[in-house]
Write a protein that holds these residues in place. Structure first.
Motif, PDB file in Angstrom:
ATOM      1  N   THR A  69       0.810  -1.224   0.000  1.00  0.00           N
ATOM      2  CA  THR A  69       0.000   0.000   0.000  1.00  0.00           C
ATOM      3  C   THR A  69       0.844   1.275   0.000  1.00  0.00           C
ATOM      4  O   THR A  69       0.300   2.357  -0.063  1.00  0.00           O
ATOM      5  CB  THR A  69      -0.909   0.045   1.251  1.00  0.00           C
ATOM      6  OG1 THR A  69      -0.080  -0.030   2.423  1.00  0.00           O
ATOM      7  CG2 THR A  69      -1.903  -1.114   1.257  1.00  0.00           C
ATOM      8  N   LYS A  70       2.153   1.119   0.088  1.00  0.00           N
ATOM      9  CA  LYS A  70       3.061   2.263   0.156  1.00  0.00           C
ATOM     10  C   LYS A  70       4.160   2.076  -0.880  1.00  0.00           C
ATOM     11  O   LYS A  70       4.445   0.947  -1.296  1.00  0.00           O
ATOM     12  CB  LYS A  70       3.696   2.363   1.547  1.00  0.00           C
ATOM     13  CG  LYS A  70       2.707   2.515   2.670  1.00  0.00           C
ATOM     14  CD  LYS A  70       3.396   2.446   4.019  1.00  0.00           C
ATOM     15  CE  LYS A  70       2.345   2.478   5.127  1.00  0.00           C
ATOM     16  NZ  LYS A  70       2.912   2.103   6.398  1.00  0.00           N
ATOM     17  N   PRO A  71       4.814   3.171  -1.296  1.00  0.00           N
ATOM     18  CA  PRO A  71       5.884   3.048  -2.297  1.00  0.00           C
ATOM     19  C   PRO A  71       6.944   2.006  -1.948  1.00  0.00           C
ATOM     20  O   PRO A  71       7.392   1.277  -2.831  1.00  0.00           O
ATOM     21  CB  PRO A  71       6.468   4.459  -2.356  1.00  0.00           C
ATOM     22  CG  PRO A  71       5.288   5.342  -2.066  1.00  0.00           C
ATOM     23  CD  PRO A  71       4.518   4.582  -0.998  1.00  0.00           C
ATOM     24  N   LYS A  72       7.332   1.886  -0.676  1.00  0.00           N
ATOM     25  CA  LYS A  72       8.349   0.884  -0.332  1.00  0.00           C
ATOM     26  C   LYS A  72       7.829  -0.526  -0.585  1.00  0.00           C
ATOM     27  O   LYS A  72       8.573  -1.413  -0.972  1.00  0.00           O
ATOM     28  CB  LYS A  72       8.842   1.050   1.101  1.00  0.00           C
ATOM     29  CG  LYS A  72       7.841   0.683   2.175  1.00  0.00           C
ATOM     30  CD  LYS A  72       8.445   0.807   3.563  1.00  0.00           C
ATOM     31  CE  LYS A  72       7.481   0.331   4.619  1.00  0.00           C
ATOM     32  NZ  LYS A  72       8.079   0.296   5.925  1.00  0.00           N
ATOM     33  N   HIS A  73       6.514  -0.735  -0.394  1.00  0.00           N
ATOM     34  CA  HIS A  73       5.919  -2.041  -0.677  1.00  0.00           C
ATOM     35  C   HIS A  73       5.902  -2.323  -2.179  1.00  0.00           C
ATOM     36  O   HIS A  73       6.089  -3.466  -2.598  1.00  0.00           O
ATOM     37  CB  HIS A  73       4.479  -2.129  -0.164  1.00  0.00           C
ATOM     38  CG  HIS A  73       4.330  -1.915   1.300  1.00  0.00           C
ATOM     39  ND1 HIS A  73       3.241  -1.280   1.842  1.00  0.00           N
ATOM     40  CD2 HIS A  73       5.124  -2.253   2.347  1.00  0.00           C
ATOM     41  CE1 HIS A  73       3.355  -1.231   3.151  1.00  0.00           C
ATOM     42  NE2 HIS A  73       4.496  -1.819   3.484  1.00  0.00           N
ATOM     43  N   TYR A  74       5.652  -1.285  -2.970  1.00  0.00           N
ATOM     44  CA  TYR A  74       5.611  -1.465  -4.428  1.00  0.00           C
ATOM     45  C   TYR A  74       6.981  -1.928  -4.925  1.00  0.00           C
ATOM     46  O   TYR A  74       7.066  -2.777  -5.812  1.00  0.00           O
ATOM     47  CB  TYR A  74       5.200  -0.188  -5.142  1.00  0.00           C
ATOM     48  CG  TYR A  74       3.870   0.397  -4.695  1.00  0.00           C
ATOM     49  CD1 TYR A  74       2.828  -0.415  -4.249  1.00  0.00           C
ATOM     50  CD2 TYR A  74       3.659   1.760  -4.712  1.00  0.00           C
ATOM     51  CE1 TYR A  74       1.625   0.130  -3.834  1.00  0.00           C
ATOM     52  CE2 TYR A  74       2.458   2.306  -4.307  1.00  0.00           C
ATOM     53  CZ  TYR A  74       1.438   1.489  -3.866  1.00  0.00           C
ATOM     54  OH  TYR A  74       0.249   2.027  -3.464  1.00  0.00           O
ATOM     55  N   GLY A  75       8.017  -1.368  -4.358  1.00  0.00           N
ATOM     56  CA  GLY A  75       9.361  -1.807  -4.717  1.00  0.00           C
ATOM     57  C   GLY A  75       9.606  -3.249  -4.313  1.00  0.00           C
ATOM     58  O   GLY A  75      10.203  -4.027  -5.067  1.00  0.00           O
ATOM     59  N   THR A  76       9.126  -3.632  -3.136  1.00  0.00           N
ATOM     60  CA  THR A  76       9.317  -5.002  -2.655  1.00  0.00           C
ATOM     61  C   THR A  76       8.566  -5.997  -3.532  1.00  0.00           C
ATOM     62  O   THR A  76       9.126  -7.036  -3.908  1.00  0.00           O
ATOM     63  CB  THR A  76       8.869  -5.137  -1.186  1.00  0.00           C
ATOM     64  OG1 THR A  76       9.645  -4.243  -0.385  1.00  0.00           O
ATOM     65  CG2 THR A  76       9.048  -6.558  -0.680  1.00  0.00           C
ATOM     66  N   ILE A  77       7.315  -5.695  -3.877  1.00  0.00           N
ATOM     67  CA  ILE A  77       6.567  -6.647  -4.699  1.00  0.00           C
ATOM     68  C   ILE A  77       7.202  -6.759  -6.082  1.00  0.00           C
ATOM     69  O   ILE A  77       7.300  -7.850  -6.648  1.00  0.00           O
ATOM     70  CB  ILE A  77       5.057  -6.317  -4.765  1.00  0.00           C
ATOM     71  CG1 ILE A  77       4.261  -7.510  -5.320  1.00  0.00           C
ATOM     72  CG2 ILE A  77       4.764  -5.092  -5.567  1.00  0.00           C
ATOM     73  CD1 ILE A  77       4.176  -8.692  -4.435  1.00  0.00           C
TER      74      ILE A  77
END
Length: 124
Positions: A69-77
């Protein structure tokens, strides 16, 4: 949240789990647990991860402790999807080069779309 989907072209099933390391996660991800680790050691290992990818035969799994749900998560996925694509190419003996990077890009896009379709359906 947990779900699976099948990639007909490469004959692989992809498991996705967003959530805490608990009994539900262990049950869903049991075939993918890193061999040689006890459940307690596996939990400790996961507690230090932003995400994880595993392979068991023609089944692949992505785990993250929470929904992206956050930019850091988008990078992780994105990072974990790249691992999945690499595993698929390894299974299918596909060599990726700069002259042949479209299959990698298309498969990455396809997997990303499947995952976000599920996430957005639940959030809607």
């Amino acid at each position: 949240m947990k779900f699976t989907f099948y990639c007909e072209i490469y004959k692989v099933r992809i498991y996705v789990y967003f959530g805490a390391v608990d009994d539900k996660m262990h049950k869903f991800m049991r075939p993918f647990r890193v061999h040689g680790y006890t459940s307690q050691e596996f939990e400790e290992l996961c507690s230090h991860c932003a995400g994880s990818t595993s392979r068991f035969g023609r089944n692949l799994a992505i785990w993250m402790p929470e929904l992206p749900t956050k930019p850091k998560h988008y990078g992780t996925i994105a990072h974990e999807i790249a691992h999945v694509v690499s595993h698929i190419f390894d299974l299918c003996d596909i060599q990726q080069t700069n002259d042949n990077d479209e299959p990698f890009a298309y498969l990455t896009s396809w997997i990303t779309q499947r995952i976000y379709e599920k996430i957005l359906t639940v959030k809607a």
